[in-house]
Design an enzyme around this catalytic site. Sequence first.
Site, short mmCIF file in Angstrom:
data_model
loop_
_atom_site.label_atom_id
_atom_site.label_comp_id
_atom_site.label_asym_id
_atom_site.label_seq_id
_atom_site.Cartn_x
_atom_site.Cartn_y
_atom_site.Cartn_z
N LYS A 207 1.12 -1.17 -0.24
CA LYS A 207 -0.08 0.42 -0.16
C LYS A 207 1.46 1.33 -0.42
CE LYS A 207 -3.44 3.03 0.21
NZ LYS A 207 -4.22 3.60 0.31
N CYS A 261 -3.76 11.33 1.71
CA CYS A 261 -2.94 9.79 1.02
C CYS A 261 -1.71 9.50 0.29
CB CYS A 261 -3.74 9.22 0.24
SG CYS A 261 -5.41 8.71 1.12
N1 SAJ Z 1 -2.02 15.24 -8.87
C1 SAJ Z 1 -1.73 15.33 -9.73
N2 SAJ Z 1 -1.12 14.74 -10.91
C2 SAJ Z 1 -1.49 13.72 -11.39
C3 SAJ Z 1 -2.33 13.01 -10.24
C4 SAJ Z 1 -2.64 13.86 -9.31
O1 SAJ Z 1 -0.57 16.74 -9.23
O2 SAJ Z 1 -0.99 13.51 -12.32
C5 SAJ Z 1 -2.17 15.58 -7.63
C6 SAJ Z 1 -3.86 15.23 -7.24
O3 SAJ Z 1 -4.44 16.61 -7.80
C7 SAJ Z 1 -4.16 15.69 -5.72
C8 SAJ Z 1 -2.93 14.30 -5.61
O4 SAJ Z 1 -2.06 14.10 -6.83
O5 SAJ Z 1 -3.87 17.01 -4.89
C9 SAJ Z 1 -3.73 12.72 -5.16
O6 SAJ Z 1 -4.22 13.07 -6.19
P1 SAJ Z 1 -4.46 11.28 -6.72
O7 SAJ Z 1 -6.54 11.14 -7.70
O8 SAJ Z 1 -3.87 10.31 -7.35
O9 SAJ Z 1 -4.66 9.98 -5.43
P2 SAJ Z 1 -5.67 10.61 -4.29
O10 SAJ Z 1 -4.75 10.68 -3.26
O11 SAJ Z 1 -7.46 10.92 -4.39
O12 SAJ Z 1 -6.13 8.42 -3.48
C10 SAJ Z 1 -4.85 8.16 -3.70
C11 SAJ Z 1 -4.57 6.42 -4.83
N3 SAJ Z 1 -3.67 5.87 -4.71
C12 SAJ Z 1 -3.46 6.02 -6.00
O13 SAJ Z 1 -3.78 6.30 -7.22
C13 SAJ Z 1 -2.12 4.38 -5.86
C14 SAJ Z 1 -6.20 6.09 -4.03
O14 SAJ Z 1 -6.15 4.25 -5.03
C15 SAJ Z 1 -5.30 5.43 -2.74
O15 SAJ Z 1 -7.11 4.29 -1.95
C16 SAJ Z 1 -6.04 6.52 -1.84
O16 SAJ Z 1 -4.72 7.61 -2.33
C17 SAJ Z 1 -5.75 6.11 -0.47
O17 SAJ Z 1 -6.37 6.19 0.07
O18 SAJ Z 1 -4.77 5.99 0.02
#
Ligand code: SAJ
Length: 405
Positions: A207, A261
């Site tokens: 994880k 996360c």
């Molecule tokens: N972000 C970027 N660029 C990108 C992708 C995301 O700047 O290309 C930023 C987003 O704007 C945001 C942050 O990253 O601020 C996180 O967003 P996210 O959509 O990537 O992820 P979370 O935090 O909503 O959810 C993540 C997920 N993990 C992965 O994709 C590996 C989810 O599957 C997990 O269950 C969750 O964390 C968790 O609970 O740990």
Amino acid sequence: MGKEKIVVMGMGYIGLPTATVFAAAGFDALGVDVKKEVVNTINGGNIHIVEPDLDIAVRDVVSKGKLRASLSPEKGDVFILAVPTPFKKEQGDAKKPDIAYVEAATEAICPFLDEENLVILESTSPVGTTERVHEIIRAKRPDLKRVYVAHCPERVLPGRIMTELVENDRIVGGIDEASAQKAKALYKSFCKGEIITTDSRTAEMSKLVENSYRDVNIAFANEISVICEKLGINVWELIALANRHPRVNILSPGPGVGGHCIAVDPWFIVDSAPELAALIHTARNVNDQKPHWVIGKVREAAAKIGGKPKIACLGLAFKADIDDLRESPSLEIALELAHSGIGEVLACEPNIEETQIKGLKLCGAQEAVEKADILVVLVDHKQFKNIGKDKTAGKTIIDTRGIWS
Ligand code: SAJ
């Protein structure tokens, strides 16, 4: 496995949906939370968080008597720990995980445990935490000959929780093989994805690695965006071109990484092997620096215009089309700009009904765009993507998400 009683400790973004899907699968679910208003809300068939389709599912299982909430645990067959695992609010570069809520929830269930019960840790946790849960149970209940303990980390994406809970594959790590198999059988009751068993330490690390993988890759995109700005290259065009390569898939730069996360979990790995986690640590710092870089860009733009320009901060949530402000770099940027006094901030968050957040007055997107001299796109909400070029003409644009680039 027959339809048993499940006690879920923690009724947050993971605990409530998890208790709900178990209840919908026929289990008797008891949700435990320390907050009285949360308990009352759930028992009224309502929810205290924003998540598509969760309200309908909760109303249904509460009305059928399959889900109840309470301030304290009761006896059951299965106990699930879904409490927060933040990092400690200490000064300094690296941050330390705080597993106090997991320890407290484990201690709270100990008096209610019976022979052959199954205890599952769902909270994202530093390696070794599931063994710690087992240790606490053994110390508090030496009378019990056999309690099964496993880690089953949640992997759902906020905004898609009800779908991903059911459809994602799951990793189940037991403190021994029998615990892993028992947990696997339990999740099979509602999970359509594959359930893969391993030991608890590997499950914990898996994880942490998933979220760190994403953090490192976003850091790469953020670093490239800063370099491109210096070299006068449009980073969005550049990434689109580079991603034409069959084995390249660069993620999107942004104003920083938010949420509870991805901005947190990599620190758990750094803390467990500081001298070996150079890349993961650096990526965290790169992403944490990005909001300050954006603020610097706005300062430069304001100085060029002179006086006290109006600055529209478009979006405050941590990502697109949600209302979640936790660890949001966009909110951090808007607040910092408002406090800096370099201009008047017009903050806009279309997914939030309140008129004020932390002293920041909110206004509509149209008003913000019309009045502002500087437009700072902080979140790629759908409402902003539709704003026409005619509305933004003649204004200084700092587009951290590339929606108008
Ligand atoms: N972000 C970027 N660029 C990108 C992708 C995301 O700047 O290309 C930023 C987003 O704007 C945001 C942050 O990253 O601020 C996180 O967003 P996210 O959509 O990537 O992820 P979370 O935090 O909503 O959810 C993540 C997920 N993990 C992965 O994709 C590996 C989810 O599957 C997990 O269950 C969750 O964390 C968790 O609970 O740990």
